[in-house]
Structure formats: C-alpha cells, structure tokens
Scaffold this motif. Structure first.
Motif, PDB file in Angstrom:
ATOM      1  N   SER A  78      -2.089   8.017   0.104  1.00  7.95           N
ATOM      2  CA  SER A  78      -1.496   7.641  -1.176  1.00  7.95           C
ATOM      3  C   SER A  78      -1.076   6.179  -1.112  1.00  7.95           C
ATOM      4  CB  SER A  78      -0.260   8.509  -1.454  1.00  7.95           C
ATOM      5  OG  SER A  78       0.730   8.270  -0.463  1.00  7.95           O
ATOM      6  N   PRO A  79      -0.747   5.577  -2.260  1.00  8.83           N
ATOM      7  CA  PRO A  79      -0.182   4.218  -2.218  1.00  8.83           C
ATOM      8  C   PRO A  79       1.081   4.155  -1.373  1.00  8.83           C
ATOM      9  CG  PRO A  79      -0.866   4.758  -4.451  1.00  8.83           C
ATOM     10  CD  PRO A  79      -0.986   6.019  -3.650  1.00  8.83           C
ATOM     11  N   GLU A  80       1.898   5.202  -1.418  1.00  9.52           N
ATOM     12  CA  GLU A  80       3.114   5.228  -0.605  1.00  9.52           C
ATOM     13  C   GLU A  80       2.774   5.155   0.879  1.00  9.52           C
ATOM     14  OE1 GLU A  80       4.147   6.780  -4.575  1.00  9.52           O
ATOM     15  OE2 GLU A  80       2.495   7.140  -3.192  1.00  9.52           O
ATOM     16  N   ALA A  81       1.768   5.921   1.299  1.00  9.48           N
ATOM     17  CA  ALA A  81       1.351   5.903   2.703  1.00  9.48           C
ATOM     18  C   ALA A  81       0.831   4.522   3.094  1.00  9.48           C
ATOM     19  CB  ALA A  81       0.282   6.967   2.941  1.00  9.48           C
ATOM     20  N   ALA A  82       0.100   3.884   2.179  1.00 12.56           N
ATOM     21  CA  ALA A  82      -0.433   2.547   2.464  1.00 12.56           C
ATOM     22  C   ALA A  82       0.700   1.535   2.614  1.00 12.56           C
ATOM     23  CB  ALA A  82      -1.381   2.117   1.342  1.00 12.56           C
ATOM     24  N   ALA A  83       1.689   1.609   1.724  1.00 16.61           N
ATOM     25  CA  ALA A  83       2.814   0.663   1.787  1.00 16.61           C
ATOM     26  C   ALA A  83       3.592   0.822   3.084  1.00 16.61           C
ATOM     27  CB  ALA A  83       3.729   0.869   0.577  1.00 16.61           C
ATOM     28  N   LEU A  84       3.840   2.050   3.498  1.00 20.19           N
ATOM     29  CA  LEU A  84       4.570   2.299   4.745  1.00 20.19           C
ATOM     30  C   LEU A  84       3.756   1.838   5.952  1.00 20.19           C
ATOM     31  CD1 LEU A  84       6.014   5.836   3.965  1.00 20.19           C
ATOM     32  CD2 LEU A  84       7.320   3.715   4.149  1.00 20.19           C
ATOM     33  N   ARG A  85       2.460   2.106   5.937  1.00 19.11           N
ATOM     34  CA  ARG A  85       1.597   1.684   7.048  1.00 19.11           C
ATOM     35  C   ARG A  85       1.579   0.169   7.174  1.00 19.11           C
ATOM     36  NH1 ARG A  85      -3.045  -0.473   6.746  1.00 19.11           N
ATOM     37  NH2 ARG A  85      -3.478   0.270   4.624  1.00 19.11           N
ATOM     38  N   GLU A  86       1.406  -0.517   6.045  1.00 19.04           N
ATOM     39  CA  GLU A  86       1.345  -1.977   6.076  1.00 19.04           C
ATOM     40  C   GLU A  86       2.674  -2.570   6.547  1.00 19.04           C
ATOM     41  OE1 GLU A  86      -0.864  -4.345   5.494  1.00 19.04           O
ATOM     42  OE2 GLU A  86      -2.608  -3.180   4.879  1.00 19.04           O
ATOM     43  N   ALA A  87       3.782  -1.999   6.093  1.00 19.33           N
ATOM     44  CA  ALA A  87       5.092  -2.504   6.516  1.00 19.33           C
ATOM     45  C   ALA A  87       5.270  -2.353   8.019  1.00 19.33           C
ATOM     46  CB  ALA A  87       6.200  -1.776   5.771  1.00 19.33           C
ATOM     47  N   ALA A  88       4.812  -1.228   8.562  1.00 19.27           N
ATOM     48  CA  ALA A  88       4.905  -1.020  10.012  1.00 19.27           C
ATOM     49  C   ALA A  88       4.021  -2.008  10.753  1.00 19.27           C
ATOM     50  CB  ALA A  88       4.514   0.415  10.354  1.00 19.27           C
ATOM     51  N   GLU A  89       2.802  -2.243  10.244  1.00 18.85           N
ATOM     52  CA  GLU A  89       1.872  -3.143  10.920  1.00 18.85           C
ATOM     53  C   GLU A  89       2.331  -4.597  10.855  1.00 18.85           C
ATOM     54  OE1 GLU A  89      -2.141  -0.446  10.008  1.00 18.85           O
ATOM     55  OE2 GLU A  89      -1.883  -2.395   9.048  1.00 18.85           O
ATOM     56  N   GLU A  90       2.995  -4.958   9.763  1.00 15.53           N
ATOM     57  CA  GLU A  90       3.389  -6.351   9.583  1.00 15.53           C
ATOM     58  C   GLU A  90       4.758  -6.670  10.164  1.00 15.53           C
ATOM     59  OE1 GLU A  90       0.873  -7.498   5.554  1.00 15.53           O
ATOM     60  OE2 GLU A  90       2.986  -6.956   5.360  1.00 15.53           O
ATOM     61  N   THR A  91       5.693  -5.711  10.095  1.00 11.38           N
ATOM     62  CA  THR A  91       7.082  -6.010  10.461  1.00 11.38           C
ATOM     63  C   THR A  91       7.659  -5.110  11.543  1.00 11.38           C
ATOM     64  OG1 THR A  91       8.199  -4.509   8.908  1.00 11.38           O
ATOM     65  CG2 THR A  91       7.423  -6.623   8.027  1.00 11.38           C
ATOM     66  N   GLY A  92       6.984  -4.016  11.868  1.00  4.56           N
ATOM     67  CA  GLY A  92       7.524  -3.074  12.829  1.00  4.56           C
ATOM     68  C   GLY A  92       8.511  -2.086  12.231  1.00  4.56           C
TER      69      GLY A  92
END
Length: 217
Positions: A78-92
C-alpha cells in the motif's frame, strides 16, 4: 504506550478532505506513483515533524528539504507501506514504532511527474534517525512545529512567470519550500498552529529556478 494524541486524530480527519491547489491536482492519467511519510512526534518543545535534506546533484529535487518517501514499488502492499519503507531506508526510522493515522489527498508534482500520497504518521516510539541512504540524504531533522509556525521564519517563493506564489520556511539551517512547504503550510492551518504574518513587504522572497531558489530583490 505513547498513543496517538487527539489533536493528530482531528488533524488527520480534516486533512483527508483538504482542498488541493489547482497546480497540484493530479492528471486523470499518468504520473509516477509515490508516497511520503508526514511523521509527527513529540519533542522537547511540543509536536515536531521529521524532514530530510536531499543531497546536491540529484536528478530530481536536488538539495531540497523533503518528507521521507519515494516511488511505490510493486512489492509495497500500500502507499502506507511504501512511505514507512522509504522512511526506514532514508532515515533509519523504525516502522514498528510508527502508527499510521491517515492520508492527505493525492497531490501532483508537475516538474518531476510524481503523483504523491502523503501518509500521516504518529511516532509512538521514536528511534534514532540519521542519513542512512547517503547517496540521497544529506541530513535528517526533527523540526518543531513551533519553529515552522513562527512568522519570523516565513518566506515566500515565486514560481515561474505565471504569478503563482508558494510558502517557505527557514528552519534548522534549511529552506523548506515547494511541495513540502505547501503541505507544511496546509497542516499548520488545519492544526490551528498558524500565526498571523505579513505577506506584504516581506523581505525574504525567493524565485524558484531549475537549479533551486534565488533571492529576489
């Protein structure tokens, strides 16, 4: 447990149907599907927002402050899953410490042809953050909402020759503008944080160019 505060639940409800500026309305077809995480936490001076500073030299949005986020991949549920994944990949930022509380309407970035779904989150259990994807991210900041609302930190940005103006914010060594500035501006109003400020005679005025911002005057 640091449960979602009532003010954020109310903000999510208001933001779900907030008006979309004409220049940010998505086209009927086309555009790259993406999502960003608009993550609120509780800082020392009250609510804050997680922002990143993109590296210089990137093909799109070089050097700009932004919300963590990016393309929605086929593997994202989902978009929510994408946003959480990207935040983890970019900021930890650890996804299991974040509660998703809602979405803003889909917005469009004509310059980069992105259709963006802003996902609202509550940082129930904050984790240490830093630039993780150092190829894309130069810095990570938790910016107090009070600093964003401070009229002394306001700037204005002019876009091209069509007479369009947008909001900007000078905070934590960054100049927040463009898509991110527009979303921040809308959330300040919806959340009841916006303070009176004088647009007329404002000395901090910038013009958007293909290479970033340049002072006007």
């Amino acid at each position: 447990m640091n449960s979602t505060p009532g003010w954020l639940t109310a903000l999510a409800e208001s933001a779900r149907t907030m008006p979309v500026p004409r220049r940010m309305r998505p086209p009927e077809t086309g555009g790259r599907e993406s999502a960003v995480l608009v993550l609120f936490g509780e800082g020392e001076t009250g609510p804050d927002l997680l922002l990143i500073q993109r590296n210089e030299g990137l093909r799109r949005h070089s050097g700009q402050p932004a919300f963590p986020g990016g393309r929605i991949e086929p593997t994202d549920a989902s978009p929510e899953a994408a946003a959480l994944r990207e935040a983890a990949e970019e900021t930890g930022a650890e996804p299991d410490g974040i509660d998703v509380v809602g979405r803003l309407p889909e917005l469009y970035l004509p310059f980069s042809d992105f259709r963006v779904i802003p996902v609202l989150g509550w940082w129930r259990r904050p984790s240490d953050v830093r630039p993780v994807d150092i190829g894309e991210v130069a810095a990570v900041s938790r910016v107090p909402v009070a600093d964003l609302a401070d009229p002394g930190n306001r700037v204005q940005v002019r876009y091209g020759g069509d007479g369009a103006w947008g909001p900007g914010f000078r905070v934590d060594g960054m100049l927040v503008w463009g898509f991110t500035g527009a979303v921040v501006d809308a959330l300040l109003g919806l959340g009841g944080w916006e303070l009176p400020w004088h647009r007329e005679g404002l000395t901090d005025v910038f013009e958007a160019t293909p290479h970033g911002l340049r002072p006007v005057g």
